[in-house]
Design an enzyme around this catalytic site. Structure first.
Site, short mmCIF file in Angstrom:
data_model
loop_
_atom_site.label_atom_id
_atom_site.label_comp_id
_atom_site.label_asym_id
_atom_site.label_seq_id
_atom_site.Cartn_x
_atom_site.Cartn_y
_atom_site.Cartn_z
N SER A 197 -10.50 -18.56 -52.38
CA SER A 197 -10.73 -19.09 -51.04
C SER A 197 -11.19 -20.55 -51.14
O SER A 197 -10.47 -21.38 -51.68
CB SER A 197 -11.74 -18.22 -50.30
N ASP A 344 -3.00 -12.06 -45.54
CA ASP A 344 -4.15 -12.96 -45.44
C ASP A 344 -4.20 -13.58 -44.05
O ASP A 344 -3.29 -14.27 -43.62
CB ASP A 344 -4.04 -14.07 -46.50
N HIS A 378 -7.66 -11.33 -46.42
CA HIS A 378 -8.35 -12.34 -47.23
C HIS A 378 -9.54 -11.75 -47.97
O HIS A 378 -9.69 -11.95 -49.18
CB HIS A 378 -8.80 -13.49 -46.32
#
Length: 453
Positions: A197, A344, A378
């Site tokens: 991330s 995601d 995610h």
């Protein structure tokens, strides 16, 4: 075995409780003299150590490392004529391997000084509970005996999302760590990076800039997962949704490091917008996300030109510079593993895959691992990709060859395969040995014996 997300959640909750106990009353970075460089620092070379100190790591584990250090070092922002300083935190496990170094990218994802890992990993669970998940991933490397260095890659401007800043400051953090003579690390140690991330932004740009900025570093692999490789695509994906707060954080980071963007946004952003952009510079990511759920940053209450601000040439020039893969000069010269979930909801899968395609076209060696289970959002992929990323980096540190060129791999798992880690990780508890009072590092038999009784 497969660890369900329920088990992971229970582990995280337990870890958070312990982190609360471990918290120390520490001065925040802006009030800590250690962060203030000595006179004459501007004339030093990048990577030069300006201060060092021993510290305790209190997020998740307390005093179970062999030792931990922090280094204040000279670095830059986007260019060589923008000197600054920042801090890296070094964790040395027991029985450490002195020929290997892991650069870990903490996904702090906000610009406030107290969100930087040099503070959160010492203070325990403060307002930034993301440190729990960061520590869980870093523990994989520490338990294997790898020294981990973790730069505060956003610097003094809170440059979240400003990839050239994050990459340069990370590479200088690696330089400083390799030069530090109190941890027994080989000066030519193999180096890998791991980031997911916001940490993926850091690690991706560290890989991309290494050839031109720090060619002397003996890097052997980079793992970057859930990577927001295109900030325009990121804004388009999350604006108006539950994670819209990251728009405020990212815009603030870009504005702080691109003066021409700041000059433009000062003209078209409202007073309310200025207040909104100040919030991520004073608070950590979960507070930011909770402050701006479903906020539409294209609204005229934020921008007098609505959505057009995002596509203004001066803004697009900066965002294009910050898109991984657009400039062939910034192509990794060391193998890369990219991982991404097809579902995601924060960092667009398509944008990351385009970066993969661009890097491959420009001669990089890249593996792209797609998590194709429909639940691979995610947060889920933060967990499911951690073991493949660790194992891939471990192979690089052990000198195992990687396939030249590029290839794509599909993973259908929705859980984490701890069996892949070997017998030292037969249980989720294997990731949490430090919580049970055992020393962090390889060759410790206490927990293994307990599990087999």
């Amino acid at each position: 075995m497969k660890l369900s997300l329920v088990v992971l959640t229970l582990i995280s909750v337990a870890a958070q409780a312990l982190a609360l106990v471990a918290r120390e009353n520490l001065p925040k970075p802006q009030n800590d003299p250690f962060y203030q460089p000595p006179d004459g620092w501007e004339s030093k070379k990048v990577g030069t150590i300006l201060r060092s100190r021993k510290v305790n790591i209190n997020t998740l584990v307390k005093d179970n490392l062999k030792e931990a250090w922090q280094l204040l070092y000279r670095t830059t922002y986007r260019s060589d004529d923008e000197p600054t300083t920042t801090v890296t935190t070094i964790m040395v496990p027991h029985n450490a391997q002195n020929d290997s170094l892991v650069m870990f990218g903490d996904f702090e994802d906000a610009g406030a000084p107290q969100c930087a890992p040099s503070y959160t990993w010492r203070a325990g669970l403060t307002s930034d509970v993301s440190s729990i998940f960061n520590v869980g991933i870093a523990m994989l490397y520490l338990q294997e005996g790898y020294i981990v260095t973790m730069p505060d890659k956003e610097g003094n401007k809170g440059a979240f999302g400003s990839g050239h800043v994050e990459g340069r400051q990370s590479l200088d953090g690696i330089r400083a760590t390799l030069a530090f003579d109190k941890i027994g690390l080989n000066k030519n140690a193999r180096v890998v990076g791991h980031g997911y991330s916001g940490g993926g932004i850091q690690c991706g740009w560290t890989a991309a800039l290494k050839k031109s900025y720090a060619p002397e570093i003996n890097s052997v692999g980079w793992y970057t997962g859930g990577t927001p490789s295109n900030l325009t695509a990121l804004v388009e994906r999350i604006n108006g949704g539950p994670f819209a707060g990251y728009v405020a954080g990212g815009l603030g980071g870009v504005i702080s490091t691109y003066p021409d963007v700041k000059a433009y946004t000062d003209k078209v952003f409202t007073k309310q917008a200025q207040k909104d952009l100040e919030f991520p510079q004073k608070h950590c990511q979960f507070e930011v996300v909770l402050r701006f759920p479903f906020k539409n940053f294209y609204d005229k209450s934020f921008s007098t030109v609505g959505k057009r601000f995002l596509y203004e040439p001066v803004v697009q020039k900066a965002l294009n510079e910050l898109t991984m893969g657009t400039n062939p000069e910034f192509t990794p010269d060391t193998p890369v593993l990219m991982a991404h979930g097809i579902s995601d909801e924060i960092a667009p899968y398509e944008a990351a895959h385009k970066t993969y395609e661009s890097w491959c076209k420009n001669g990089a060696d890249v593996e792209f691992l797609s998590f194709v289970n429909p639940v691979s959002a995610h947060g889920v992929t933060t967990v499911t990709s951690s073991v493949p990323g660790f194992l891939w980096n471990r192979d690089r540190l052990q000198g195992k060859p990687v396939q030249n060129g590029c290839r794509e791999i599909k993973n259908h798992d929705a859980g984490i395969n701890s069996n892949a880690l070997g017998e030292d990780f037969e249980s989720a508890l294997g990731l949490l040995k430090g919580l049970l009072g055992d020393k962090i590092g390889p060759n410790d038999e206490y927990l293994k014996d307990a599990l087999h009784k």
